[in-house]
Design a protein around this motif. Sequence first.
Motif, PDB file in Angstrom:
ATOM      1  N   ALA A 136      37.017   1.605  18.962  1.00  0.00           N
ATOM      2  CA  ALA A 136      36.831   1.478  17.520  1.00  0.00           C
ATOM      3  C   ALA A 136      37.420   2.718  16.875  1.00  0.00           C
ATOM      4  O   ALA A 136      37.136   3.826  17.278  1.00  0.00           O
ATOM      5  CB  ALA A 136      35.340   1.373  17.189  1.00  0.00           C
ATOM      6  N   ALA A 137      38.280   2.514  15.887  1.00  0.00           N
ATOM      7  CA  ALA A 137      38.842   3.650  15.140  1.00  0.00           C
ATOM      8  C   ALA A 137      37.920   3.927  13.972  1.00  0.00           C
ATOM      9  O   ALA A 137      37.515   3.003  13.268  1.00  0.00           O
ATOM     10  CB  ALA A 137      40.241   3.317  14.648  1.00  0.00           C
ATOM     11  N   TYR A 138      37.572   5.165  13.767  1.00  0.00           N
ATOM     12  CA  TYR A 138      36.521   5.496  12.827  1.00  0.00           C
ATOM     13  C   TYR A 138      37.038   6.246  11.604  1.00  0.00           C
ATOM     14  O   TYR A 138      37.189   7.460  11.635  1.00  0.00           O
ATOM     15  CB  TYR A 138      35.451   6.331  13.530  1.00  0.00           C
ATOM     16  CG  TYR A 138      34.679   5.572  14.575  1.00  0.00           C
ATOM     17  CD1 TYR A 138      34.364   4.229  14.408  1.00  0.00           C
ATOM     18  CD2 TYR A 138      34.259   6.194  15.741  1.00  0.00           C
ATOM     19  CE1 TYR A 138      33.647   3.529  15.362  1.00  0.00           C
ATOM     20  CE2 TYR A 138      33.537   5.500  16.710  1.00  0.00           C
ATOM     21  CZ  TYR A 138      33.238   4.163  16.517  1.00  0.00           C
ATOM     22  OH  TYR A 138      32.531   3.477  17.455  1.00  0.00           O
ATOM     23  N   PRO A 139      37.248   5.557  10.503  1.00  0.00           N
ATOM     24  CA  PRO A 139      37.641   6.258   9.273  1.00  0.00           C
ATOM     25  C   PRO A 139      36.588   7.277   8.843  1.00  0.00           C
ATOM     26  O   PRO A 139      36.924   8.315   8.282  1.00  0.00           O
ATOM     27  CB  PRO A 139      37.778   5.136   8.243  1.00  0.00           C
ATOM     28  CG  PRO A 139      37.178   3.920   8.861  1.00  0.00           C
ATOM     29  CD  PRO A 139      37.217   4.105  10.322  1.00  0.00           C
ATOM     30  N   SER A 140      35.318   6.965   9.124  1.00  0.00           N
ATOM     31  CA  SER A 140      34.264   7.908   8.732  1.00  0.00           C
ATOM     32  C   SER A 140      34.442   9.251   9.433  1.00  0.00           C
ATOM     33  O   SER A 140      34.153  10.298   8.862  1.00  0.00           O
ATOM     34  CB  SER A 140      32.889   7.311   9.044  1.00  0.00           C
ATOM     35  OG  SER A 140      32.790   6.968  10.414  1.00  0.00           O
ATOM     36  N   SER A 141      34.940   9.228  10.674  1.00  0.00           N
ATOM     37  CA  SER A 141      35.174  10.488  11.396  1.00  0.00           C
ATOM     38  C   SER A 141      36.253  11.321  10.726  1.00  0.00           C
ATOM     39  O   SER A 141      36.215  12.549  10.776  1.00  0.00           O
ATOM     40  CB  SER A 141      35.584  10.215  12.844  1.00  0.00           C
ATOM     41  OG  SER A 141      34.476   9.831  13.614  1.00  0.00           O
ATOM     42  N   VAL A 142      37.236  10.652  10.147  1.00  0.00           N
ATOM     43  CA  VAL A 142      38.281  11.391   9.441  1.00  0.00           C
ATOM     44  C   VAL A 142      37.662  12.179   8.301  1.00  0.00           C
ATOM     45  O   VAL A 142      37.912  13.379   8.129  1.00  0.00           O
ATOM     46  CB  VAL A 142      39.362  10.435   8.894  1.00  0.00           C
ATOM     47  CG1 VAL A 142      40.388  11.213   8.092  1.00  0.00           C
ATOM     48  CG2 VAL A 142      40.017   9.662  10.025  1.00  0.00           C
ATOM     49  N   LEU A 143      36.832  11.506   7.506  1.00  0.00           N
ATOM     50  CA  LEU A 143      36.186  12.191   6.384  1.00  0.00           C
ATOM     51  C   LEU A 143      35.316  13.338   6.875  1.00  0.00           C
ATOM     52  O   LEU A 143      35.325  14.432   6.306  1.00  0.00           O
ATOM     53  CB  LEU A 143      35.324  11.204   5.585  1.00  0.00           C
ATOM     54  CG  LEU A 143      36.037  10.010   4.962  1.00  0.00           C
ATOM     55  CD1 LEU A 143      35.028   9.161   4.177  1.00  0.00           C
ATOM     56  CD2 LEU A 143      37.163  10.463   4.042  1.00  0.00           C
ATOM     57  N   MET A 144      34.544  13.082   7.937  1.00  0.00           N
ATOM     58  CA  MET A 144      33.573  14.075   8.408  1.00  0.00           C
ATOM     59  C   MET A 144      34.261  15.316   8.977  1.00  0.00           C
ATOM     60  O   MET A 144      33.694  16.404   8.964  1.00  0.00           O
ATOM     61  CB  MET A 144      32.673  13.442   9.479  1.00  0.00           C
ATOM     62  CG  MET A 144      31.757  12.353   8.935  1.00  0.00           C
ATOM     63  SD  MET A 144      30.463  13.047   7.845  1.00  0.00           S
ATOM     64  CE  MET A 144      29.549  11.559   7.431  1.00  0.00           C
ATOM     65  N   ASN A 145      35.470  15.159   9.491  1.00  0.00           N
ATOM     66  CA  ASN A 145      36.208  16.309  10.026  1.00  0.00           C
ATOM     67  C   ASN A 145      37.058  16.979   8.957  1.00  0.00           C
ATOM     68  O   ASN A 145      37.114  18.203   8.866  1.00  0.00           O
ATOM     69  CB  ASN A 145      37.118  15.871  11.178  1.00  0.00           C
ATOM     70  CG  ASN A 145      36.362  15.728  12.482  1.00  0.00           C
ATOM     71  OD1 ASN A 145      36.164  16.697  13.189  1.00  0.00           O
ATOM     72  ND2 ASN A 145      35.922  14.519  12.788  1.00  0.00           N
ATOM     73  N   ALA A 146      37.746  16.171   8.174  1.00  0.00           N
ATOM     74  CA  ALA A 146      38.755  16.741   7.277  1.00  0.00           C
ATOM     75  C   ALA A 146      38.152  17.373   6.027  1.00  0.00           C
ATOM     76  O   ALA A 146      38.635  18.408   5.551  1.00  0.00           O
ATOM     77  CB  ALA A 146      39.758  15.656   6.878  1.00  0.00           C
ATOM     78  N   ILE A 147      37.092  16.773   5.499  1.00  0.00           N
ATOM     79  CA  ILE A 147      36.548  17.297   4.242  1.00  0.00           C
ATOM     80  C   ILE A 147      35.966  18.706   4.407  1.00  0.00           C
ATOM     81  O   ILE A 147      36.271  19.592   3.596  1.00  0.00           O
ATOM     82  CB  ILE A 147      35.557  16.288   3.622  1.00  0.00           C
ATOM     83  CG1 ILE A 147      36.350  15.070   3.107  1.00  0.00           C
ATOM     84  CG2 ILE A 147      34.759  16.929   2.485  1.00  0.00           C
ATOM     85  CD1 ILE A 147      35.505  13.924   2.603  1.00  0.00           C
ATOM     86  N   PRO A 148      35.173  18.975   5.444  1.00  0.00           N
ATOM     87  CA  PRO A 148      34.703  20.367   5.606  1.00  0.00           C
ATOM     88  C   PRO A 148      35.862  21.358   5.749  1.00  0.00           C
ATOM     89  O   PRO A 148      35.783  22.481   5.252  1.00  0.00           O
ATOM     90  CB  PRO A 148      33.867  20.317   6.889  1.00  0.00           C
ATOM     91  CG  PRO A 148      33.472  18.896   7.035  1.00  0.00           C
ATOM     92  CD  PRO A 148      34.571  18.075   6.436  1.00  0.00           C
ATOM     93  N   ALA A 149      36.927  20.941   6.417  1.00  0.00           N
ATOM     94  CA  ALA A 149      38.088  21.827   6.581  1.00  0.00           C
ATOM     95  C   ALA A 149      38.720  22.132   5.225  1.00  0.00           C
ATOM     96  O   ALA A 149      39.058  23.277   4.911  1.00  0.00           O
ATOM     97  CB  ALA A 149      39.107  21.194   7.525  1.00  0.00           C
ATOM     98  N   ARG A 150      38.879  21.102   4.414  1.00  0.00           N
ATOM     99  CA  ARG A 150      39.460  21.300   3.082  1.00  0.00           C
ATOM    100  C   ARG A 150      38.548  22.155   2.208  1.00  0.00           C
ATOM    101  O   ARG A 150      39.018  23.023   1.474  1.00  0.00           O
ATOM    102  CB  ARG A 150      39.695  19.943   2.404  1.00  0.00           C
ATOM    103  CG  ARG A 150      41.044  19.358   2.618  1.00  0.00           C
ATOM    104  CD  ARG A 150      42.133  20.195   1.953  1.00  0.00           C
ATOM    105  NE  ARG A 150      43.447  19.646   2.223  1.00  0.00           N
ATOM    106  CZ  ARG A 150      44.389  20.258   2.948  1.00  0.00           C
ATOM    107  NH1 ARG A 150      44.177  21.454   3.450  1.00  0.00           N
ATOM    108  NH2 ARG A 150      45.549  19.684   3.146  1.00  0.00           N
TER     109      ARG A 150
END
Lengths: 437, 437
Positions: A136-150
Motif C-alpha cells: 500500500a502506498a501511503y500519501p499520509s506518510s508523505v505529509l507526515m514526513n515532509a511537513i515537519p521538514a518544511r
Amino acid sequence: MPVTLNTQDADFESRFVRMLSAKREDSADVNEAVAGIIADMRAGGDEVLCRLTARFDRLELTPDGLRFSPDEIAAHVARVTDDERAALSLAAERIRAYHSRQMPEDASWTDPDGATLGWRWTPVSAAGLYVPGGQAAYPSSVLMNAIPARVAGVERLVICVPTPDGVVNPLVLLAAELAGVDEIYRIGGAQAIAALAYGTQTIAPVDKITGPGNAYVAAAKRQVFGRVGIDMIAGPSEVLIIAEGAQNPDWLALDLLAQAEHDADAQSILITTDPALAEAVAAAVERLLPGLARAEVAGASWRDYGTVIIARDLDEAAALSNRVAPEHLELCVDDPEALAAKCVHAGAIFMGAHTPEAVGDYVSGPNHVLPTARSARFSSGLSVLDFLKRTTLARLSPGALAAIGPAAVRLAQSEGLQAHGASVEARLAQLNVRRGE
Amino acid sequence: MPVTLNTQDADFESRFVRMLSAKREDSADVNEAVAGIIADMRAGGDEVLCRLTARFDRLELTPDGLRFSPDEIAAHVARVTDDERAALSLAAERIRAYHSRQMPEDASWTDPDGATLGWRWTPVSAAGLYVPGGQAAYPSSVLMNAIPARVAGVERLVICVPTPDGVVNPLVLLAAELAGVDEIYRIGGAQAIAALAYGTQTIAPVDKITGPGNAYVAAAKRQVFGRVGIDMIAGPSEVLIIAEGAQNPDWLALDLLAQAEHDADAQSILITTDPALAEAVAAAVERLLPGLARAEVAGASWRDYGTVIIARDLDEAAALSNRVAPEHLELCVDDPEALAAKCVHAGAIFMGAHTPEAVGDYVSGPNHVLPTARSARFSSGLSVLDFLKRTTLARLSPGALAAIGPAAVRLAQSEGLQAHGASVEARLAQLNVRRGE
C-alpha cells in the motif's frame, strides 16, 4: 481467539514476558544482502540503481527517468478526485498547524562570571523521505514526513517512493506537492536509502533520511547511520487499548483490527478490568474480521500476536502498558487524562471513545511516524526536531576566563591533556600580566 | 608542516574535497568482532563479561566484583586532592546550570474544531553511560553524560568505565558521585555495551546508552541501536579555527594542538584570511609540539590531518566551515557573533580570543559530547533531550470527530485500509444517529 491473560493467574508474569519478548520480525540474511546493495550502489550509482529497480520493482528505467518530471506529476495529480484532494488538504493543514508549534527556541544568557552561553537551532540542509510503496502506498506518510521538514526550514526535500510494476499512486504525488517536496524519485528499498546517503550521478546526497519501510529499508538505514542522520529503525506496528466502563465493543474491535490489517507482524493488545467487555470485544473481532478486504493479514496478526489482558485495576493496566511501551495507546475509560498521566512510555496517546487511532494516522495533527517495537521507552515520534540540530554557543569575557579557567587547567592536568591546559594557561598568563601592569 | 591550501589555487576544490572525504578511521573487521562479542554476551552474560574483561583489560573479576562497592568508591575518592575536587565541583555546577535550561515544555491546546492536542515529555527510565578509560580516563565525560540524564529525571543511572590492569581514576568515581550516578561497573568495550543493552545476571539492562568510545564501542552501539536508544556514533574529533586580525599565534597553535593531542585520528584546521598569521601559527605549532608529553600523538594528527587554509574573506571561510561541519568551531575574529550567524553546521562554537575550546571541554557549561566526523550537518551534542522522549496527545470531542473524521475515512479508503475507515465510520454513524434523534 487470541491469547487471553489474566493478571491474577499464577503464570501471568511468564506469559506476559513471553509476549513482550516475542520476535515479531525476522531479519536474518537481510543485513548481508543490504550491505551488498549499498556497496554496489556506492560503486555503480545510477546504473546499479536502474538495475535493482528493474529487478525488485519490475520497472525498466534509464537514469534520466528516475525522477518524476513536473509534467508527469501534473498528469498523475489530475486523476485525484476533488474529495480526495479536500481530505488530503485538510490533513496537510492540520499536520502543519500541529508541527508549527514544535519549533524550539534559541537561547542566550550571560552568567554572573561573565560567560555568555546559549544555543541555536538550525535546519539540516537536505532531507530524504522514504515513502513505502508495495502493498500500500501511503500519501499520509508523505505529509507526515515532509511537513515537519518544511516547518523546520529544510532547503532541499527529496522523496523516494517505489512504484512496483510502474504503478503510481497519484495521491502520493499530490501529498508531495501539498507538502512542498522538491524532488521525487521512483525508487525504493535499500537501493533508495543508499542513493540518498551516498548520492548517484543524478541524485545529490542528503544529510538526513526519515520515514518507515520494510526490513530492507530498516537495515539500510541502520547501515548508513553516521554517514547521514536517520529518524529511527521502524519495526512492526502495535496498538494497546486500555478500556473500562460503558464502551462500544465494535469500536474497540475495529481499532484492534485497524492495527492488525497493517501487517501480519502488527500487534493489537486490549487491557481491560472488565472480563465481560473483553469477551464482547473478542467476539466482535471474530465477527468483523471476515468482512475485511485484508482479512488474511489482519487475521494472521490477531491470531499470532493479538492479546487480551484482564487487569485488576487501571493502575495495573497502566503499569503493564508501560512495560509494553506501545507505539499507539488508546485510553477508552471515563477519565482518560488521569490514566494518561500514569502511562509514561508511549509514542502517541489517544484519549476517549471519540479518538480512534485511525484519525491520528491521517488528520488529527500529531505525527503518525512513531516508535515501534517497545522503543517508546527511549524514543519519540517524528517531529520538527528531527530536521533541526542544535549548536551550543559560548563566549567568555577575560574576567570569565580568569574565574573558571584555572579549574579547566586543573582538570586538563588530571586527564593528562597538556595542550588543553596550556591553551588556557597562555591566556591566563597574559591576563595576569595585564593585571600586574 | 601540514597541508596548506589557498582558495585561490586552481586545484583548491579538489584538494579540499580530498581532505573532506579522507577516511580518518578504519573499522574493517571491527563489526564482525563486535557482533561475535554481543552474541557471546547474550548467551553467557556475566561469565562472558568476566572472561572478556580478563582478556582485554587484563583484570580478573568474579561477577560480584563487576560493580564498585560503596566502600571501594569512598576509598578511591579519598585520594582526590582538594583542588581537584574544587575544580570538578565547579565544572559539575556549571554543567548542571547550563543543562537545566534545556528542559523542554509540555504543551496542550484545543483547536477550533474541538480537538485537544499536545505533547508531554518524560524521561527514559534507565540510562547507561559509557566512559572511556584506556589511554586517558575522563572524569569530565562522566559529568557531561550523567548530569544531563539527572536533569532529565532518569531514575536509574549506570556507568561503565574500563579499568585496564585494574587502574582506577579516582576522579572518575568522584565525578560519578557529584553527578548522582547509581551504579558503576568496571567494564569497557563492546562487552560493556552489550551488558547495558541486554543485561546480565548482575546488571539490569538500560533503555538508552550514551557516551563516546573507541571503534569497538561505536560499532557495538550501532549494533544494539533499536534494542536501546543511543546518542550518536562518535568518530575522531576535530576543531576548526577561523582567525583574522590581531591574534596571538601561540594561543591558536595551542588550540590546534589541544585537538591533535586527543588522538592521531583527530583533525585540526585553521582557516584565515591572513597568510602571515597562517605562517606564524604553523611555526608556533612546530615550536610548541616537541614540548608536549603527547607529542607523538599530536604530531601524527597534525602531520596527517592538520590543514591550513587561506581564504579570500570571512564569508568564504564560513562557507568552507559549513562544508566541514566541525565538531568544535573557534571564531577568533573581531566580530565573532556576526561570523557565528553564518556558520550553520557546527557542534559547538567558541567565540573570541578568550574562549579556547579547552574551557568547553571542562567548565564552560555546554556539553563536550558533540557530533564528530561531519555529523554536525544533521545531529547535535548531547543534551537533556537525549534522555527524554515525547508522547503526543490527542482527544477529540464528538464534534471534532464529526468535523475531521470524514476526511480520515476518505484517506483510509484511498490507502486501502478498510478497518481504519470503519473504526471512524462506526463512531460517525452513532453521532449522526444522535443528531437525528
